[in-house]
Design a protein around this motif. Structure first.
Motif, PDB file in Angstrom:
ATOM      1  N   GLN A  57       0.825  -1.206   0.000  1.00 40.72           N
ATOM      2  CA  GLN A  57       0.000   0.000   0.000  1.00 40.72           C
ATOM      3  C   GLN A  57       0.861   1.259   0.000  1.00 40.72           C
ATOM      4  OE1 GLN A  57      -3.367   0.379  -0.195  1.00 40.72           O
ATOM      5  NE2 GLN A  57      -3.526  -1.827  -0.535  1.00 40.72           N
ATOM      6  N   PHE A  58       1.879   1.260   0.857  1.00 39.73           N
ATOM      7  CA  PHE A  58       2.771   2.421   0.907  1.00 39.73           C
ATOM      8  C   PHE A  58       3.502   2.596  -0.420  1.00 39.73           C
ATOM      9  CE2 PHE A  58       7.135   4.012   1.737  1.00 39.73           C
ATOM     10  CZ  PHE A  58       6.800   5.322   2.080  1.00 39.73           C
ATOM     11  N   ALA A  59       3.957   1.487  -1.001  1.00 46.76           N
ATOM     12  CA  ALA A  59       4.676   1.565  -2.276  1.00 46.76           C
ATOM     13  C   ALA A  59       3.780   2.113  -3.379  1.00 46.76           C
ATOM     14  CB  ALA A  59       5.217   0.185  -2.661  1.00 46.76           C
ATOM     15  N   MET A  60       2.487   1.755  -3.350  1.00 47.14           N
ATOM     16  CA  MET A  60       1.575   2.282  -4.360  1.00 47.14           C
ATOM     17  C   MET A  60       1.399   3.798  -4.213  1.00 47.14           C
ATOM     18  SD  MET A  60       0.721   0.082  -6.540  1.00 47.14           S
ATOM     19  CE  MET A  60      -0.504   1.155  -7.310  1.00 47.14           C
ATOM     20  N   CYS A 126      10.255  -0.970  -1.690  1.00 45.65           N
ATOM     21  CA  CYS A 126       9.156  -0.416  -2.486  1.00 45.65           C
ATOM     22  C   CYS A 126       9.325  -0.750  -3.963  1.00 45.65           C
ATOM     23  CB  CYS A 126       9.066   1.093  -2.291  1.00 45.65           C
ATOM     24  SG  CYS A 126       8.363   1.574  -0.708  1.00 45.65           S
ATOM     25  N   GLU A 127      10.512  -0.533  -4.482  1.00 43.20           N
ATOM     26  CA  GLU A 127      10.760  -0.875  -5.877  1.00 43.20           C
ATOM     27  C   GLU A 127      10.573  -2.369  -6.102  1.00 43.20           C
ATOM     28  OE1 GLU A 127      13.986   0.979  -8.671  1.00 43.20           O
ATOM     29  OE2 GLU A 127      14.802  -0.884  -7.862  1.00 43.20           O
ATOM     30  N   GLY A 128      11.001  -3.176  -5.116  1.00 42.92           N
ATOM     31  CA  GLY A 128      10.873  -4.622  -5.236  1.00 42.92           C
ATOM     32  C   GLY A 128       9.431  -5.087  -5.223  1.00 42.92           C
ATOM     33  N   ILE A 129       8.630  -4.536  -4.313  1.00 43.55           N
ATOM     34  CA  ILE A 129       7.245  -5.009  -4.213  1.00 43.55           C
ATOM     35  C   ILE A 129       6.413  -4.522  -5.383  1.00 43.55           C
ATOM     36  CG2 ILE A 129       6.153  -3.146  -2.879  1.00 43.55           C
ATOM     37  CD1 ILE A 129       5.076  -5.417  -1.014  1.00 43.55           C
ATOM     38  N   GLN A 388       8.962 -11.620  -4.583  1.00 40.30           N
ATOM     39  CA  GLN A 388       9.356 -12.797  -3.811  1.00 40.30           C
ATOM     40  C   GLN A 388      10.513 -12.464  -2.872  1.00 40.30           C
ATOM     41  OE1 GLN A 388       9.431 -15.267  -7.573  1.00 40.30           O
ATOM     42  NE2 GLN A 388       8.976 -16.877  -6.103  1.00 40.30           N
ATOM     43  N   GLN A 389      11.469 -11.723  -3.376  1.00 36.84           N
ATOM     44  CA  GLN A 389      12.602 -11.350  -2.521  1.00 36.84           C
ATOM     45  C   GLN A 389      12.156 -10.468  -1.360  1.00 36.84           C
ATOM     46  OE1 GLN A 389      16.489 -10.536  -4.209  1.00 36.84           O
ATOM     47  NE2 GLN A 389      15.739 -10.952  -6.280  1.00 36.84           N
ATOM     48  N   VAL A 390      11.194  -9.591  -1.611  1.00 38.04           N
ATOM     49  CA  VAL A 390      10.682  -8.735  -0.531  1.00 38.04           C
ATOM     50  C   VAL A 390      10.033  -9.579   0.555  1.00 38.04           C
ATOM     51  CG1 VAL A 390       8.929  -7.000   0.041  1.00 38.04           C
ATOM     52  CG2 VAL A 390      10.398  -6.681  -1.955  1.00 38.04           C
ATOM     53  N   GLN A 391       9.192 -10.548   0.164  1.00 41.42           N
ATOM     54  CA  GLN A 391       8.565 -11.391   1.181  1.00 41.42           C
ATOM     55  C   GLN A 391       9.611 -12.201   1.935  1.00 41.42           C
ATOM     56  OE1 GLN A 391       4.679 -12.166   2.128  1.00 41.42           O
ATOM     57  NE2 GLN A 391       6.347 -11.933   3.585  1.00 41.42           N
ATOM     58  N   MET A 392      10.653 -12.651   1.241  1.00 44.12           N
ATOM     59  CA  MET A 392      11.736 -13.373   1.885  1.00 44.12           C
ATOM     60  C   MET A 392      12.414 -12.509   2.945  1.00 44.12           C
ATOM     61  SD  MET A 392      15.151 -15.047   0.140  1.00 44.12           S
ATOM     62  CE  MET A 392      14.246 -15.910  -1.130  1.00 44.12           C
ATOM     63  N   VAL A 393      12.648 -11.244   2.596  1.00 41.23           N
ATOM     64  CA  VAL A 393      13.273 -10.310   3.539  1.00 41.23           C
ATOM     65  C   VAL A 393      12.377 -10.093   4.756  1.00 41.23           C
ATOM     66  CG1 VAL A 393      13.924  -7.893   3.850  1.00 41.23           C
ATOM     67  CG2 VAL A 393      14.707  -9.139   1.832  1.00 41.23           C
ATOM     68  N   LEU A 394      11.081  -9.933   4.533  1.00 38.44           N
ATOM     69  CA  LEU A 394      10.167  -9.705   5.652  1.00 38.44           C
ATOM     70  C   LEU A 394      10.070 -10.937   6.547  1.00 38.44           C
ATOM     71  CD1 LEU A 394       7.330  -7.657   3.912  1.00 38.44           C
ATOM     72  CD2 LEU A 394       9.287  -6.816   5.233  1.00 38.44           C
ATOM     73  N   PHE A 395      10.075 -12.130   5.967  1.00 35.21           N
ATOM     74  CA  PHE A 395      10.134 -13.351   6.781  1.00 35.21           C
ATOM     75  C   PHE A 395      11.408 -13.358   7.629  1.00 35.21           C
ATOM     76  CE2 PHE A 395       7.393 -15.911   3.583  1.00 35.21           C
ATOM     77  CZ  PHE A 395       6.247 -15.686   4.324  1.00 35.21           C
ATOM     78  N   SER A 396      12.525 -13.009   6.998  1.00 35.51           N
ATOM     79  CA  SER A 396      13.810 -13.015   7.703  1.00 35.51           C
ATOM     80  C   SER A 396      13.808 -12.027   8.862  1.00 35.51           C
ATOM     81  CB  SER A 396      14.944 -12.689   6.730  1.00 35.51           C
ATOM     82  OG  SER A 396      15.046 -13.648   5.702  1.00 35.51           O
TER      83      SER A 396
END
Length: 538
Positions: A57-60, A126-129, A388-396
């Protein structure tokens, strides 16, 4: 009795056989099917997912700040300048929305604990998502790799001494990691047709099947774990690795399906073998390590020899996201072996990679894996999708910020209570507590199901049933689906029960079904006076 000649299905992978069992289990209308076969968890981590959606949402909002003079529906790249301040404002306005508090903590953790720039982090996320740019660098986004490294250090290395640094390649889950690694090991002549590899058995079935394919044609040596010894590898089995013709040792740790982590003693013993055999390639698939107590990966013990594969799929309930990493130490055996290949092979490999670098002879093995994943010519489009990388980072970050391991302890209690329920339904005393048992899966073999009856009955049953007969009867008569342990390299007929994908009462029902079937065979055994009845050929 089952009406099926199960011997014709013996060559099928357990994951393909599962489909046959599901058909049988679902053949009775108005009956609940209990599928404890494939290990897809029915739990998932919610907080980092809430964070993902709120970040989106913030990225949008950031995207729509650009090109705002155009008709609705057009946005642009987020702007780096002032992004951290704009996020702080967004977080204050939406402070009560699930996921925002987590994101605020994540930015603080990245800035204050990891020493990274909060604004750079937010811009990359943001760019990633938004997925508005190619993955650059292709191996992994710059700050994303730094953050995921910290997660891998925490979960795979822990307090174990570890010198030097390592690289990560973000991939589409553990299965993609396997596919890419097998291919690059072959293409770069680190493993050649006819070479011998060792497999820590039992093991995830594709590790058995892939080397046998015509394009690899590798010879397999089994390193057999001992069920009577807590599914640990005896030293006499590990000593097979001393043979110089064994080029590599592949294992899953904690194991699949016994779900037992390698003991400290075994890890040290392998490390001592590697000291004698510095040319031995190790590949450890540690997807279940995050469910273990005080887990230490073989990557921590022998970093220069080890390819680490880790997947986020099971621990975070993210099988559909396809998230995983390959890790190699910056100073590693694979680059050394590449440098020592015969000159004619080096020349061919230099030609292979010459389109992506002016110094192909210096291209590290992990970057070759990236290039090979896109057949080299498409290297410029390589890389895991940025969302996918963003979700991976947030999981981490979710794991890193959970310093008390509340999520981890909850997951452990959940699956262990399910195992207790299974045994309760079987009417069998639980196994003795073993600190190395992880319990994501459990194996029910004939001896285990019948240990209180006696060895004579076990012998009679093993000689009287066809392969997979017990599994087919459970599916057809009780609607219970288990995977055959034999497909993973176990020695005796058994069923793999996933303790991750059903509710506790379901495991009680599975236990009762197993007990009922066992008691029926016991009655036949007693009626026969203990005489073996060979199965009739059909």
């Amino acid at each position: 009795m089952a009406k099926h000649d199960t011997s014709r299905l013996a060559s099928l992978s357990p994951f393909e056989l599962k489909d046959e069992l599901i058909k049988l289990a679902g053949s009775v209308s108005n009956r609940l099917m209990l599928n404890a076969g494939r290990g897809n968890p029915n739990f998932l981590a919610t907080i980092p997912r809430h964070g993902f959606w709120q970040l989106g949402q913030f990225a949008m909002i950031e995207s729509e700040r650009s090109f705002s003079y155009l008709p609705e529906g057009v946005g642009g790249f987020p702007r780096r300048a002032g992004i951290e301040e704009r996020f702080d404002l967004y977080a204050r306005v939406h402070k009560d929305v699930p996921g925002v508090k987590f994101l605020t903590g994540a930015v603080s953790y990245v800035r204050d604990q990891l020493g990274l720039d909060g604004g750079d982090f937010l811009y990359e996320m943001c760019e990633g998502i938004l997925a508005c740019n190619y993955p650059v660098p292709d191996r992994m986004l710059r700050l994303s790799e730094k953050i995921v490294k910290q997660y891998i250090r925490k979960e795979m290395i822990g307090a174990h001494p570890f010198l030097g640094d390592f690289d990560l390649y973000a991939v589409e889950g553990g299965t993609a990691a396997m596919t890419y690694l097998f291919n690059s090991l072959k293409v770069n002549h680190l493993l050649n047709p006819g070479d011998t590899i060792a497999l820590g058995m039992p093991i995830f079935t594709p590790y058995i099947e892939i080397p046998e394919l015509a394009e690899y044609h590798l010879t397999e040596v089994s390193i057999d774990a001992d069920p009577a010894g807590g599914w640990q590898y005896p030293k006499k089995e590990l000593d097979k690795l001393r043979d110089p013709k064994v080029k590599a040792f592949f294992l899953v740790n904690p194991s699949n399906p016994p779900s037992v982590k390698m003991s400290d003693e075994s890890l040290k013993y392998i490390a001592s073998i590697v000291e004698e055999r510095p040319d031995l390639i190790l590949l450890t698939d540690d997807v279940y390590g995050t469910f273990a107590d005080n887990f230490v990966s073989l990557f921590a013990m022998c970093p220069k020899n080890t390819l680490l594969v880790y997947s986020y799929s099971k621990y975070f309930g993210a099988t559909g996201w396809r998230l995983g990493v390959i890790a190699t130490h910056k100073s590693n055996l694979f680059d050394e072996q590449l440098a020592n290949l015969p000159k004619n092979i080096q020349k061919d490999l230099n030609k292979r990679y010459s389109s992506i670098t002016t110094e192909p002879e210096k291209l590290p093995f992990i970057d070759r894996v990236v290039a090979d994943s896109r057949t080299v010519a498409l290297n410029h489009t390589a890389g895991l999708s940025t969302p996918q990388q963003v979700q991976m980072v947030l999981f981490s970050l979710f794991s890193l910020m959970d310093s008390a391991d509340h999520y981890k302890q909850t997951m452990k209690r959940l699956i262990r209570s399910r195992k207790a329920a299974l045994y309760r339904g079987m009417g069998v005393a639980p196994e003795a507590v073993d600190e190395n048992v992880v319990d994501y899966y459990t194996l029910l073999d004939v001896e285990q199901m019948s240990r209180e009856v006696g060895a004579d009955f076990v012998k009679w049953l093993l000689e009287s049933i066809q392969p997979h007969e017990l599994l087919f009867r459970l599916a057809e008569e009780a609607g219970v689906v288990l995977l055959p342990g034999g497909g993973f390299g176990t020695r005796h007929p058994s069923g793999r029960v996933s303790l991750a994908n059903l509710n506790e009462e379901d495991y009680v029902k599975i236990g009762r079904s197993v007990r009922k079937l066992r008691d029926e065979y016991l009655a036949r055994y007693q009626e026969s006076g203990g005489k073996t009845q060979k199965p009739k050929k059909k």
